[in-house]
Enzyme design. Structure first.
Site, PDB file in Angstrom:
ATOM      1  N   GLY A  51       0.952  -1.072   0.203  1.00  0.00           N
ATOM      2  CA  GLY A  51      -0.118   0.159  -0.279  1.00  0.00           C
ATOM      3  C   GLY A  51       0.588   1.101  -0.274  1.00  0.00           C
ATOM      4  O   GLY A  51       0.258   2.639  -0.466  1.00  0.00           O
ATOM      5  N   GLU A 107       3.998   3.610   5.937  1.00  0.00           N
ATOM      6  CA  GLU A 107       2.592   3.135   5.739  1.00  0.00           C
ATOM      7  C   GLU A 107       1.914   4.547   5.012  1.00  0.00           C
ATOM      8  O   GLU A 107       1.784   5.817   5.384  1.00  0.00           O
ATOM      9  CB  GLU A 107       2.349   2.993   6.879  1.00  0.00           C
ATOM     10  N   ASP A 108       1.077   3.737   4.268  1.00  0.00           N
ATOM     11  CA  ASP A 108      -0.742   3.950   3.636  1.00  0.00           C
ATOM     12  C   ASP A 108      -1.466   4.366   4.420  1.00  0.00           C
ATOM     13  O   ASP A 108      -1.665   5.900   4.671  1.00  0.00           O
ATOM     14  CB  ASP A 108      -1.072   2.953   2.797  1.00  0.00           C
ATOM     15  N   ASP A 111      -5.144   2.304  10.844  1.00  0.00           N
ATOM     16  CA  ASP A 111      -6.613   1.803  10.809  1.00  0.00           C
ATOM     17  C   ASP A 111      -6.682   1.628  12.437  1.00  0.00           C
ATOM     18  O   ASP A 111      -6.557   2.233  13.361  1.00  0.00           O
ATOM     19  CB  ASP A 111      -6.852   1.469  10.112  1.00  0.00           C
ATOM     20  N   LYS A 139      -7.108   7.292  10.255  1.00  0.00           N
ATOM     21  CA  LYS A 139      -8.251   7.124  10.932  1.00  0.00           C
ATOM     22  C   LYS A 139      -8.522   7.049  12.683  1.00  0.00           C
ATOM     23  O   LYS A 139      -8.699   5.241  12.947  1.00  0.00           O
ATOM     24  CB  LYS A 139      -8.619   5.771   9.950  1.00  0.00           C
ATOM     25  N   PHE A 160     -13.562   3.511   3.978  1.00  0.00           N
ATOM     26  CA  PHE A 160     -13.018   2.950   3.411  1.00  0.00           C
ATOM     27  C   PHE A 160     -12.306   3.481   2.045  1.00  0.00           C
ATOM     28  O   PHE A 160     -13.268   3.955   0.893  1.00  0.00           O
ATOM     29  CB  PHE A 160     -13.168   1.245   3.075  1.00  0.00           C
ATOM     30  N   ASP A 167      -6.018  -0.422  -2.008  1.00  0.00           N
ATOM     31  CA  ASP A 167      -7.103  -1.519  -2.320  1.00  0.00           C
ATOM     32  C   ASP A 167      -8.146  -1.229  -1.757  1.00  0.00           C
ATOM     33  O   ASP A 167      -8.464  -1.340  -0.745  1.00  0.00           O
ATOM     34  CB  ASP A 167      -5.690  -2.580  -2.902  1.00  0.00           C
ATOM     35  N   ARG A 173      -5.533   0.206  -7.080  1.00  0.00           N
ATOM     36  CA  ARG A 173      -4.249   1.427  -6.150  1.00  0.00           C
ATOM     37  C   ARG A 173      -2.911   1.511  -7.418  1.00  0.00           C
ATOM     38  O   ARG A 173      -3.094   3.001  -6.987  1.00  0.00           O
ATOM     39  CB  ARG A 173      -3.028  -0.239  -6.311  1.00  0.00           C
TER      40      ARG A 173
HETATM   41  P1  IMP Z   1      -4.147  -1.364  11.429  1.00  0.00           P
HETATM   42  O1  IMP Z   1      -2.795  -2.628  11.559  1.00  0.00           O
HETATM   43  O2  IMP Z   1      -5.654  -1.893  11.752  1.00  0.00           O
HETATM   44  O3  IMP Z   1      -3.588  -0.051  11.878  1.00  0.00           O
HETATM   45  O4  IMP Z   1      -3.954  -1.870   9.745  1.00  0.00           O
HETATM   46  C1  IMP Z   1      -3.189  -1.315   8.474  1.00  0.00           C
HETATM   47  C2  IMP Z   1      -3.575  -1.653   7.530  1.00  0.00           C
HETATM   48  O5  IMP Z   1      -5.164  -2.066   6.475  1.00  0.00           O
HETATM   49  C3  IMP Z   1      -3.613  -0.510   6.187  1.00  0.00           C
HETATM   50  O6  IMP Z   1      -1.718  -1.407   5.994  1.00  0.00           O
HETATM   51  C4  IMP Z   1      -4.507  -0.854   5.466  1.00  0.00           C
HETATM   52  O7  IMP Z   1      -3.314  -1.906   4.140  1.00  0.00           O
HETATM   53  C5  IMP Z   1      -5.657  -1.419   5.802  1.00  0.00           C
HETATM   54  N1  IMP Z   1      -6.752  -0.674   5.582  1.00  0.00           N
HETATM   55  C6  IMP Z   1      -7.641   0.218   6.326  1.00  0.00           C
HETATM   56  N2  IMP Z   1      -7.823   1.198   6.176  1.00  0.00           N
HETATM   57  C7  IMP Z   1      -7.870   1.244   4.982  1.00  0.00           C
HETATM   58  C8  IMP Z   1      -8.669   1.873   3.733  1.00  0.00           C
HETATM   59  O8  IMP Z   1      -9.589   2.035   4.448  1.00  0.00           O
HETATM   60  N3  IMP Z   1      -8.743   1.373   2.281  1.00  0.00           N
HETATM   61  C9  IMP Z   1      -7.531   0.312   2.291  1.00  0.00           C
HETATM   62  N4  IMP Z   1      -7.231  -0.346   2.989  1.00  0.00           N
HETATM   63  C10 IMP Z   1      -7.442  -0.101   4.254  1.00  0.00           C
HETATM   64 MG    MG Z   2      -1.064  -1.301   4.591  1.00  0.00          MG
END
Ligand code: IMP
Ligand code: MG
Length: 190
Positions: A51, A107-108, A111, A139, A160, A167, A173
């Site tokens: 990402g 990081e992209d 969440d 977020k 989302f 993606d 992407r």
């Molecule tokens: P976390 O571990 O829950 O913080 O999630 C991070 C990963 O979840 C990111 O690196 C993304 O790959 C994916 N992710 C979370 N939210 C989104 C979104 O809105 N769109 C696309 N990918 C997301």
């Molecule tokens: Mg990611």
């Protein structure tokens, strides 16, 4: 309108704003790591595949202190739009210079916070001198683990998003902007 953009509810961050974000973050990072000489002290921009690749490309062009790039790949189990409990390393980082290396995870999006918190702990355990994180998107409403990246491109609502590297099921992407995915696209998959 191409096939991919037909699934976009609306554009959240256009390409001009994305360029501005990369510029601003690059300047912030430059100021904080100005002590880096590239010989004794190393800055490694560590992209989280896949990402972060587009953001990494734009960000690195705006960093002037000496920096190397590297990548790791992780996966979090769970449904595509939510996240499970465990983070798995698919592609590890092999470097012998971690004790004199400052790692900046690129990081992209953050969440739940699980991916970044896990990676930061892991890299410190492996012996990195310091670990910080930069994320294009944040977020905060979705946070389950108390982790705050040092650099944030933009705080966004709990929607989302796809494009600019991000993606849904490996699609979208390549879009040059960050857009909100139409709910019907992922709801019909559930
Ligand atoms: P976390 O571990 O829950 O913080 O999630 C991070 C990963 O979840 C990111 O690196 C993304 O790959 C994916 N992710 C979370 N939210 C989104 C979104 O809105 N769109 C696309 N990918 C997301
Ligand atoms: Mg990611």
């Amino acid at each position: 309108m191409n096939e991919l953009s037909a699934d976009v509810e609306r554009v959240l961050i256009g390409s001009d704003e994305l360029s501005e974000i990369a510029k601003r973050l690059g300047a912030e990072i430059d100021a904080d790591y100005s002590y880096i000489d590239g010989v004794k002290d190393k800055l490694v921009l560590l992209g989280v595949l896949k990402g972060s690749v587009v953001f990494m490309g734009d960000l690195m062009k705006n960093i002037t202190v000496p920096a190397e790039i590297d990548f790791m790949k992780v996966s979090s189990y769970g449904a595509s739009t939510t996240h499970g409990k465990s983070v798995n390393i698919i592609l590890d980082l092999y470097r012998k210079d971690l004790p004199n290396t400052d790692i900046l995870i690129v990081e992209d999006i953050i969440d739940s916070g699980r991916t970044l918190s896990y990676l930061a702990d892991y890299l410190l355990l492996k012996g990195a001198r310091s670990v910080k994180a930069v994320t294009l998107l944040d977020k905060p409403d979705r946070r389950e683990i108390d982790f705050q990246p040092q650099y944030v491109g933009k705080v966004i609502p709990d929607e989302f998003v796809i494009g600019y590297g991000l993606d849904y099921a490996e699609k979208y992407r390549t879009l040059p902007y960050v857009g909100i995915l139409k709910r019907e696209v992922y709801e019909k998959q559930l």
